[in-house]
Design a protein around this motif. Structure first.
Motif, mmCIF file in Angstrom:
data_model
loop_
_atom_site.group_PDB
_atom_site.id
_atom_site.type_symbol
_atom_site.label_atom_id
_atom_site.label_comp_id
_atom_site.label_asym_id
_atom_site.label_seq_id
_atom_site.Cartn_x
_atom_site.Cartn_y
_atom_site.Cartn_z
ATOM 1 N N THR A 1 1.869 11.744 -9.058
ATOM 2 C CA THR A 1 1.100 12.385 -10.129
ATOM 3 C C THR A 1 0.851 13.860 -9.853
ATOM 4 O OG1 THR A 1 -1.043 11.876 -9.103
ATOM 5 C CG2 THR A 1 -0.087 10.204 -10.567
ATOM 6 N N ASN A 2 1.087 14.283 -8.590
ATOM 7 C CA ASN A 2 0.803 15.666 -8.156
ATOM 8 C C ASN A 2 -0.666 16.026 -8.303
ATOM 9 O OD1 ASN A 2 3.490 16.319 -7.407
ATOM 10 N ND2 ASN A 2 4.014 16.709 -9.561
ATOM 11 N N ASP A 3 -1.489 15.007 -8.421
ATOM 12 C CA ASP A 3 -2.940 15.209 -8.459
ATOM 13 C C ASP A 3 -3.467 14.925 -7.057
ATOM 14 O OD1 ASP A 3 -5.683 15.100 -8.763
ATOM 15 O OD2 ASP A 3 -5.576 14.197 -10.767
ATOM 16 N N TYR A 4 -3.715 15.983 -6.304
ATOM 17 C CA TYR A 4 -4.108 15.811 -4.902
ATOM 18 C C TYR A 4 -5.471 15.146 -4.764
ATOM 19 C CZ TYR A 4 -0.189 18.863 -3.754
ATOM 20 O OH TYR A 4 1.076 19.384 -3.617
ATOM 21 N N PHE B 1 0.796 -1.228 0.000
ATOM 22 C CA PHE B 1 0.000 0.000 0.000
ATOM 23 C C PHE B 1 0.830 1.281 0.000
ATOM 24 C CE2 PHE B 1 -3.369 -2.924 1.527
ATOM 25 C CZ PHE B 1 -4.304 -2.642 0.533
ATOM 26 N N PRO B 2 1.928 1.381 0.764
ATOM 27 C CA PRO B 2 2.727 2.619 0.678
ATOM 28 C C PRO B 2 3.222 2.905 -0.735
ATOM 29 C CG PRO B 2 3.338 1.383 2.636
ATOM 30 C CD PRO B 2 2.420 0.503 1.836
ATOM 31 N N LYS B 3 3.564 1.858 -1.497
ATOM 32 C CA LYS B 3 4.012 2.051 -2.881
ATOM 33 C C LYS B 3 2.873 2.579 -3.751
ATOM 34 C CE LYS B 3 7.468 -1.643 -2.573
ATOM 35 N NZ LYS B 3 7.910 -2.968 -3.089
ATOM 36 N N ILE B 4 1.673 2.039 -3.534
ATOM 37 C CA ILE B 4 0.511 2.508 -4.301
ATOM 38 C C ILE B 4 0.234 3.972 -3.985
ATOM 39 C CG2 ILE B 4 -1.979 2.226 -4.626
ATOM 40 C CD1 ILE B 4 -1.585 -0.768 -4.015
ATOM 41 N N ILE B 5 0.314 4.315 -2.718
ATOM 42 C CA ILE B 5 0.076 5.700 -2.294
ATOM 43 C C ILE B 5 1.126 6.627 -2.889
ATOM 44 C CG2 ILE B 5 0.011 7.247 -0.292
ATOM 45 C CD1 ILE B 5 -1.084 4.786 1.289
ATOM 46 N N ASP B 6 2.392 6.185 -2.890
ATOM 47 C CA ASP B 6 3.458 7.012 -3.464
ATOM 48 C C ASP B 6 3.274 7.226 -4.957
ATOM 49 O OD1 ASP B 6 4.763 7.491 -1.085
ATOM 50 O OD2 ASP B 6 6.033 5.706 -1.239
ATOM 51 N N ARG B 7 2.800 6.187 -5.663
ATOM 52 C CA ARG B 7 2.536 6.354 -7.101
ATOM 53 C C ARG B 7 1.441 7.395 -7.332
ATOM 54 N NH1 ARG B 7 2.656 0.246 -9.810
ATOM 55 N NH2 ARG B 7 4.894 -0.155 -9.403
ATOM 56 N N ASN C 1 6.057 7.667 1.473
ATOM 57 C CA ASN C 1 6.795 8.924 1.341
ATOM 58 C C ASN C 1 5.865 10.114 1.166
ATOM 59 O OD1 ASN C 1 9.307 7.576 1.448
ATOM 60 N ND2 ASN C 1 9.225 7.143 -0.755
ATOM 61 N N SER C 2 4.609 9.837 0.868
ATOM 62 C CA SER C 2 3.614 10.894 0.679
ATOM 63 C C SER C 2 2.823 11.165 1.952
ATOM 64 C CB SER C 2 2.650 10.504 -0.447
ATOM 65 O OG SER C 2 3.349 10.204 -1.633
ATOM 66 N N ALA C 3 3.314 10.658 3.085
ATOM 67 C CA ALA C 3 2.556 10.758 4.340
ATOM 68 C C ALA C 3 2.286 12.203 4.746
ATOM 69 C CB ALA C 3 3.307 10.028 5.457
ATOM 70 N N ALA C 4 3.294 13.069 4.590
ATOM 71 C CA ALA C 4 3.118 14.467 5.003
ATOM 72 C C ALA C 4 2.026 15.150 4.191
ATOM 73 C CB ALA C 4 4.441 15.219 4.864
ATOM 74 N N VAL C 5 2.040 14.926 2.864
ATOM 75 C CA VAL C 5 1.014 15.509 2.004
ATOM 76 C C VAL C 5 -0.353 14.919 2.332
ATOM 77 C CG1 VAL C 5 0.243 15.808 -0.382
ATOM 78 C CG2 VAL C 5 2.679 15.918 0.172
#
Length: 427
Positions: free
Chosen positions: A232-235, A222-228, A275-279
């Motif tokens: 995309t920078n699509d919030y 799941f962390p890899k899926i979230i990072d992908r 790695n996208s946890a902060a966002v």
């Protein structure tokens, strides 16, 4: 086709359809909550008090009439609130943080959670409460309100103290213990309500397998899926992915007889591993605030205020029992662990002061599986309101304690403690 076209107009005619009631109830919840939160802000009181009082005002049990048309709407809103609240709490607990809370925090959390649970359980039994009422009350009163307490520590300028570092470490373990114990209690209650060894072992096995499976297998994918999604920078895409994870795991947890809170919390932990946890945390904070408000208002609306007067005395006894048990256990263990007196006392006061978000989740969880009677929610409503009002004064009293051996209390690790406290306060 003709039936569909006949039904659709009824749904959207004002006053005639279920959609109208849902919109009306949601509007009432948010408008009254906004008014009450403004009042509590002016009075410099915690927001949770305003939310609970708002719920009591609009609830079906408050005379002369209810502002809410459908009580089931309140239950749905509370369920959504639980999922979002526990999901965002989970995003503050990556597995590295869970492993780093320290041996002392683990020992203290285990001792004070289980010790307080059993002490409150036996006192509740002595007061005449039913078996499962006593168990859920014991668990609810063994949990410290992290949100309320951290905000008070920030206001008092104590967030960098050594005692605050200990407090945060202990509450990390306490939150996980509470969610796990709640899952076990719900599973046992749903399977006939008998604490037989085999049933208990199966329940614990289900909880352990679910939590272990999600953390072990989920953390690999799941962390890899979230990072992908994050790359995309699509919030909007990232938000939908993490919400899908939160509600998906909540649904699976519910499907195997566990609390939706368990699944939502674990989803947050998986998000924290990315790695996208902060966002992700920034994106979900507004949702947390909105759904936390809905949850607390919904809990207040479900409180039968007509029962409150007859439970004031039992609530006072349970508050004193919980406070005494947690304070003595925490300060006793920290003193034996060679912590100085000021740190032990301040941590004890912080851990003992307030009950709040997770305590209400526990009682709502017991109510969802039909394990508790209608008396428990009014009691915990009184406990939450009273302890939240008392918490600033109790912690302020602890902050005024000065002991010669505490000269180094506020030295060292200030940067790390400040960072940890700010992260926890965000959850």
């Amino acid at each position: 086709m003709n039936q569909t076209t006949a039904i659709l107009p009824q749904l959207f005619v004002p006053g005639n359809g279920p959609a109208d009631f849902i919109v009306q109830d949601f509007a009432v919840v948010m408008v009254v909550a906004a008014i009450m939160i403004t009042i509590t802000y002016k009075l410099k009181q915690p927001m949770v008090i305003g939310y609970i009082l708002a719920g009591i005002l609009i609830g079906p049990y408050t005379p002369p009439f209810s502002l809410v048309k459908d009580v089931s709407t309140i239950n749905v809103l509370a369920e959504l609130g639980i999922i979002m609240l526990l999901f965002v709490v989970g995003t503050e607990f990556p597995m590295a943080k869970l492993r780093s809370v320290g041996r002392v925090s683990l020992i203290v959390a285990l001792a004070e959670t289980l010790g307080t649970l059993f002490i409150v359980f036996f006192i509740a039994q002595y007061l005449g409460f039913a078996f499962y009422d006593s168990l859920f009350l014991g668990l609810a009163l063994s949990i410290t309100s992290t949100v309320v307490t951290v905000r008070i520590l920030e206001e008092l300028g104590m967030i960098k103290d050594k005692s605050s570092i200990l407090f945060l470490g202990i509450t990390v373990v306490e939150d996980i213990l509470a969610i796990s114990i709640l899952a076990v209690l719900q599973s046992v209650a749903a399977n006939g309500g008998h604490l037989q060894p085999l049933t208990l072992a199966i329940s614990i096995g289900i909880v352990a397998a679910f939590i272990g499976g999600v953390l072990f297998l989920g953390s690999r994918f799941f962390p890899k899926i979230i990072d992908r999604a994050g790359k995309t920078n699509d919030y909007a895409l990232l938000l939908i992915v993490i919400l899908g994870l939160a509600f998906g795991l909540a649904f699976i947890a519910h499907g195997i007889g566990l609390s939706v809170a368990t699944g939502a919390f674990l989803a947050g932990v998986l998000v924290a591993e990315s790695n996208s946890a902060a966002v992700a945390r920034i994106l979900t904070l507004p949702l947390r605030d909105m759904f936390a408000a809905i949850f607390f208002v919904s809990i207040g609306a479900l409180v039968n205020v007509t029962l409150v007067p007859q439970y004031i005395l039992p609530a006072a006894i349970l508050i004193l029992t919980s406070f005494g048990a947690k304070f003595l256990i925490v300060t006793g263990i920290l003193s034996r662990a060679k912590y100085d007196s000021i740190t032990a006392l301040r941590t004890g006061f912080g851990m003992s002061a307030a009950k709040g978000e997770l305590s209400l989740v526990v009682v709502k969880g017991g109510q969802d599986v039909g394990a508790i009677t209608s008396s428990v929610l009014p009691i915990l409503g009184v406990v939450t309101i009273v302890t939240t009002f008392m918490a600033p004064y109790i912690i302020r009293f602890g902050s005024r304690i000065r002991i010669q051996s505490s000269s180094d209390d506020d030295d060292g690790d200030e940067d790390s403690s400040s960072k940890s406290a700010e992260e926890k306060a965000g959850g």
